[in-house]
Design an enzyme around this catalytic site. Sequence first.
Site, PDB file in Angstrom:
ATOM      1  N   SER A  45       0.666  -1.183  -0.043  1.00  0.00           N
ATOM      2  CA  SER A  45      -0.030   0.104  -0.033  1.00  0.00           C
ATOM      3  C   SER A  45       1.071   1.298   0.066  1.00  0.00           C
ATOM      4  O   SER A  45       1.063   1.920   1.048  1.00  0.00           O
ATOM      5  CB  SER A  45      -0.967  -0.065   1.327  1.00  0.00           C
ATOM      6  OG  SER A  45      -0.285   0.129   2.404  1.00  0.00           O
ATOM      7  N   HIS A 150      -3.064  -6.298   2.689  1.00  0.00           N
ATOM      8  CA  HIS A 150      -2.113  -7.316   3.003  1.00  0.00           C
ATOM      9  C   HIS A 150      -2.828  -8.796   3.234  1.00  0.00           C
ATOM     10  O   HIS A 150      -2.376  -9.599   3.579  1.00  0.00           O
ATOM     11  CB  HIS A 150      -1.571  -6.691   4.261  1.00  0.00           C
ATOM     12  CG  HIS A 150      -0.880  -5.448   4.386  1.00  0.00           C
ATOM     13  ND1 HIS A 150      -0.121  -4.933   5.356  1.00  0.00           N
ATOM     14  CD2 HIS A 150      -0.124  -4.998   3.168  1.00  0.00           C
ATOM     15  CE1 HIS A 150       0.292  -4.066   5.035  1.00  0.00           C
ATOM     16  NE2 HIS A 150       0.494  -3.818   3.782  1.00  0.00           N
ATOM     17  N   GLN A 159      -6.691  -2.085   7.254  1.00  0.00           N
ATOM     18  CA  GLN A 159      -5.261  -2.947   6.911  1.00  0.00           C
ATOM     19  C   GLN A 159      -4.418  -3.569   8.012  1.00  0.00           C
ATOM     20  O   GLN A 159      -4.356  -4.589   8.132  1.00  0.00           O
ATOM     21  CB  GLN A 159      -4.332  -2.149   6.292  1.00  0.00           C
ATOM     22  CG  GLN A 159      -3.029  -2.697   5.670  1.00  0.00           C
ATOM     23  CD  GLN A 159      -2.102  -1.802   4.968  1.00  0.00           C
ATOM     24  OE1 GLN A 159      -2.484  -1.439   3.939  1.00  0.00           O
ATOM     25  NE2 GLN A 159      -1.246  -1.272   5.801  1.00  0.00           N
ATOM     26  N   GLU A 160      -4.451  -2.563   9.183  1.00  0.00           N
ATOM     27  CA  GLU A 160      -3.750  -3.128  10.483  1.00  0.00           C
ATOM     28  C   GLU A 160      -4.331  -2.826  11.616  1.00  0.00           C
ATOM     29  O   GLU A 160      -4.839  -1.675  11.872  1.00  0.00           O
ATOM     30  CB  GLU A 160      -2.367  -2.543  10.388  1.00  0.00           C
ATOM     31  CG  GLU A 160      -1.534  -2.957   9.151  1.00  0.00           C
ATOM     32  CD  GLU A 160      -0.335  -2.468   9.029  1.00  0.00           C
ATOM     33  OE1 GLU A 160       0.426  -2.042  10.081  1.00  0.00           O
ATOM     34  OE2 GLU A 160       0.155  -2.064   7.773  1.00  0.00           O
ATOM     35  N   GLU A 203       1.937  -9.479   6.897  1.00  0.00           N
ATOM     36  CA  GLU A 203       2.909  -9.077   7.812  1.00  0.00           C
ATOM     37  C   GLU A 203       2.604 -10.077   9.279  1.00  0.00           C
ATOM     38  O   GLU A 203       3.194  -9.562  10.218  1.00  0.00           O
ATOM     39  CB  GLU A 203       2.670  -7.628   8.508  1.00  0.00           C
ATOM     40  CG  GLU A 203       2.947  -6.724   7.251  1.00  0.00           C
ATOM     41  CD  GLU A 203       2.687  -5.323   7.487  1.00  0.00           C
ATOM     42  OE1 GLU A 203       2.121  -4.973   8.805  1.00  0.00           O
ATOM     43  OE2 GLU A 203       3.049  -4.377   6.838  1.00  0.00           O
ATOM     44  N   ASP A 239      -3.828   0.972  11.567  1.00  0.00           N
ATOM     45  CA  ASP A 239      -3.366   1.624  10.169  1.00  0.00           C
ATOM     46  C   ASP A 239      -4.428   1.158   9.430  1.00  0.00           C
ATOM     47  O   ASP A 239      -4.612   0.350   8.833  1.00  0.00           O
ATOM     48  CB  ASP A 239      -2.186   0.732   9.653  1.00  0.00           C
ATOM     49  CG  ASP A 239      -1.635   1.688   8.577  1.00  0.00           C
ATOM     50  OD1 ASP A 239      -2.384   2.360   8.047  1.00  0.00           O
ATOM     51  OD2 ASP A 239      -0.808   1.382   7.905  1.00  0.00           O
ATOM     52  N   GLU A 284      -3.233   5.362  12.230  1.00  0.00           N
ATOM     53  CA  GLU A 284      -2.514   5.687  10.886  1.00  0.00           C
ATOM     54  C   GLU A 284      -3.291   5.910   9.692  1.00  0.00           C
ATOM     55  O   GLU A 284      -4.159   5.156   9.503  1.00  0.00           O
ATOM     56  CB  GLU A 284      -1.268   4.631  10.931  1.00  0.00           C
ATOM     57  CG  GLU A 284      -0.385   4.783   9.703  1.00  0.00           C
ATOM     58  CD  GLU A 284       0.787   3.629   9.750  1.00  0.00           C
ATOM     59  OE1 GLU A 284       0.981   3.272  10.797  1.00  0.00           O
ATOM     60  OE2 GLU A 284       1.021   3.308   8.585  1.00  0.00           O
ATOM     61  N   ASP A 312       1.245   8.191   7.368  1.00  0.00           N
ATOM     62  CA  ASP A 312       2.292   7.332   6.604  1.00  0.00           C
ATOM     63  C   ASP A 312       2.478   7.772   5.079  1.00  0.00           C
ATOM     64  O   ASP A 312       2.951   8.473   4.635  1.00  0.00           O
ATOM     65  CB  ASP A 312       2.011   6.098   6.830  1.00  0.00           C
ATOM     66  CG  ASP A 312       2.529   4.841   5.884  1.00  0.00           C
ATOM     67  OD1 ASP A 312       3.635   5.219   5.400  1.00  0.00           O
ATOM     68  OD2 ASP A 312       2.245   3.744   5.742  1.00  0.00           O
ATOM     69  N   LYS A 337       9.877   5.505   6.885  1.00  0.00           N
ATOM     70  CA  LYS A 337      10.197   4.282   6.079  1.00  0.00           C
ATOM     71  C   LYS A 337      11.417   4.753   5.235  1.00  0.00           C
ATOM     72  O   LYS A 337      11.047   5.477   4.171  1.00  0.00           O
ATOM     73  CB  LYS A 337       9.161   3.694   5.364  1.00  0.00           C
ATOM     74  CG  LYS A 337       7.849   3.263   5.881  1.00  0.00           C
ATOM     75  CD  LYS A 337       6.760   2.890   5.101  1.00  0.00           C
ATOM     76  CE  LYS A 337       5.782   2.151   5.768  1.00  0.00           C
ATOM     77  NZ  LYS A 337       4.216   2.361   5.050  1.00  0.00           N
ATOM     78  N   HIS A 365       8.683  -0.882   9.410  1.00  0.00           N
ATOM     79  CA  HIS A 365       9.163  -1.821   8.141  1.00  0.00           C
ATOM     80  C   HIS A 365       8.002  -1.630   6.943  1.00  0.00           C
ATOM     81  O   HIS A 365       7.480  -0.684   6.899  1.00  0.00           O
ATOM     82  CB  HIS A 365       8.621  -3.399   8.764  1.00  0.00           C
ATOM     83  CG  HIS A 365       7.290  -3.585   9.176  1.00  0.00           C
ATOM     84  ND1 HIS A 365       6.815  -4.801   9.624  1.00  0.00           N
ATOM     85  CD2 HIS A 365       6.253  -2.496   9.320  1.00  0.00           C
ATOM     86  CE1 HIS A 365       5.436  -4.596   9.838  1.00  0.00           C
ATOM     87  NE2 HIS A 365       5.288  -3.674   9.708  1.00  0.00           N
ATOM     88  N   ARG A 366       8.396  -2.553   6.057  1.00  0.00           N
ATOM     89  CA  ARG A 366       7.264  -2.566   4.893  1.00  0.00           C
ATOM     90  C   ARG A 366       6.395  -3.878   4.962  1.00  0.00           C
ATOM     91  O   ARG A 366       7.011  -5.038   5.645  1.00  0.00           O
ATOM     92  CB  ARG A 366       7.877  -2.515   3.605  1.00  0.00           C
ATOM     93  CG  ARG A 366       8.610  -1.222   3.159  1.00  0.00           C
ATOM     94  CD  ARG A 366       7.958   0.193   3.542  1.00  0.00           C
ATOM     95  NE  ARG A 366       6.810   0.357   2.850  1.00  0.00           N
ATOM     96  CZ  ARG A 366       6.522   1.151   1.919  1.00  0.00           C
ATOM     97  NH1 ARG A 366       7.381   2.049   1.384  1.00  0.00           N
ATOM     98  NH2 ARG A 366       5.465   1.514   1.301  1.00  0.00           N
ATOM     99  N   SER A 367       5.540  -4.116   4.300  1.00  0.00           N
ATOM    100  CA  SER A 367       4.846  -5.499   4.336  1.00  0.00           C
ATOM    101  C   SER A 367       5.642  -6.344   3.518  1.00  0.00           C
ATOM    102  O   SER A 367       5.489  -7.606   3.981  1.00  0.00           O
ATOM    103  CB  SER A 367       3.326  -5.251   3.467  1.00  0.00           C
ATOM    104  OG  SER A 367       3.216  -4.723   2.367  1.00  0.00           O
ATOM    105  N   LYS A 388       7.431  -0.014  14.282  1.00  0.00           N
ATOM    106  CA  LYS A 388       6.568  -0.514  13.741  1.00  0.00           C
ATOM    107  C   LYS A 388       7.229  -1.619  12.978  1.00  0.00           C
ATOM    108  O   LYS A 388       7.721  -1.448  11.905  1.00  0.00           O
ATOM    109  CB  LYS A 388       5.530   0.301  13.030  1.00  0.00           C
ATOM    110  CG  LYS A 388       4.427  -0.291  12.473  1.00  0.00           C
ATOM    111  CD  LYS A 388       3.611   0.448  11.585  1.00  0.00           C
ATOM    112  CE  LYS A 388       2.208  -0.045  10.853  1.00  0.00           C
ATOM    113  NZ  LYS A 388       2.009   0.453   9.685  1.00  0.00           N
TER     114      LYS A 388
HETATM  115  C1  2PG Z   1       2.054   0.591   5.990  1.00  0.00           C
HETATM  116  C2  2PG Z   1       2.843  -0.655   5.485  1.00  0.00           C
HETATM  117  C3  2PG Z   1       3.604  -1.236   6.743  1.00  0.00           C
HETATM  118  P1  2PG Z   1       3.271  -1.392   3.163  1.00  0.00           P
HETATM  119  O1  2PG Z   1       1.221   0.806   5.242  1.00  0.00           O
HETATM  120  O2  2PG Z   1       2.392   1.137   6.956  1.00  0.00           O
HETATM  121  O3  2PG Z   1       2.900  -1.823   7.548  1.00  0.00           O
HETATM  122  O4  2PG Z   1       2.480  -1.326   4.591  1.00  0.00           O
HETATM  123  O5  2PG Z   1       4.557  -1.748   3.187  1.00  0.00           O
HETATM  124  O6  2PG Z   1       2.272  -2.284   2.362  1.00  0.00           O
HETATM  125  O7  2PG Z   1       3.032  -0.035   2.870  1.00  0.00           O
HETATM  126 MG    MG Z   2       0.650   2.429   6.855  1.00  0.00          MG
END
Ligand code: 2PG
Ligand code: MG
Length: 424
Positions: A45, A150, A159-160, A203, A239, A284, A312, A337, A365-367, A388
Amino acid sequence: MALSSLIIEDIVARKVFNSRGSEAIEVEVFTAGGYGRVTAPMGASRGRGEVVPYPSGGVDEAIDKVSKLVAPELVGLDASDQRLIDKVLHEVDGTPDFRNIGGNTAYAISMAVAVAASASLGIPLFEHLGGCLAHELPYPLGNVIGGGKHVRGRGPDVQEMLVLPVGAEDVLEALQANFLVHKRAGELLAKADPAFTGGRGDEGAWAPNLSTVEALEVLFKACEDVSGELGFDIRIGLDVAASSLWDEGEGAYIYEREGAKRDRGEQVEFILGLIERFNLIYVEDPLMEDDFEGFAELTKKAKRFNCLICGDDLFVTNRARIEHGLKLKAASAIIIKPNQVGTISDAADAIRLARSGGLVPIASHRSGESTDPYLAHLAVGLRCPIIKTGVLGGERVAKLNELLRIAEGLGEVARMARLPSQAA
Ligand code: 2PG
Ligand code: MG
């Protein structure tokens, strides 16, 4: 005069695979006295304002460019001069968004140079990045239940759903709390959904066939149970990754699984309702990535709940977007990131700017990840009070375990970072 052991002697790039099984670039940097190897992560994403991860020819073209364009410029330079290295990366690329060599290429080189420099100097990476007084460990913000982009199939729209063990006294306690909540949530999900198979998303978060609110109810109970057992507070975060829900044509957020459609006002009210009901500490990307005004409205309204509102996709670790957000008071926290912006120096500058405006920086991190542990060093070195990086999955645990090693290395002077007053 640089120590001769710090001189970059060679740079090698190759194709490897990330935790999602997608192609990734791996870079090795050899100095006279050390060595660093880093693999670039990859988001699913991604924000529209991120640098371009790879040139149009993908990882193969990126590898070719490392040997033909980048390595000749970096060989012979001092690996501990991170600013110079990162400036050369920008110059060689020659575009504002790294579309020539790729932002992931730049990130892997930038970080591998830092790793090689710390090895040559014989000091830990966090100390090389942050100086000898860096000694604060971040709180782990861990993804327990996931949905959105994800997962495949009918997961929650959001998403999270994350946890932050705010009451933990050290890293070990903090990690134990997150692992226990993840486990407990899995047990409760099996009861809530008879068809639950223990499936997990990109993740390592559980991917149940539940709505966002149903999943949050489960997570709330899991936190309550584990908090009770451990005797300290564990709070919940989200998130929303709202850009993934936003439909430009409809001018609304589409919650497919729920069958709901929310305009900006309804979205703000929905999120505020979740903050209040589940005592959320962190949200987020509650709104789509260009809605700085909507973010500002929610940030203002969420203050009375002491909930961090984090950007983000909104900020994408980008200077101009952070400056704009600070002017509008659009958020109270920011995701950092490094591969959104390409280099370690750019990420450090983003953190400095964000902090100067009162934003809490969160190293993320990234997914799609590698098993590299370096995000833990970045968080400690660049003083991010929260990291995170998921809960389960080897690529997530690699970073969490590194926090334990860093804490052990610091010994008596190690302490947990101070969480911002909003999150205390
Ligand atoms: C996010 C990330 C990590 P992605 O949205 O914050 O959790 O996802 O790396 O897919 O952007
Ligand atoms: Mg995010």
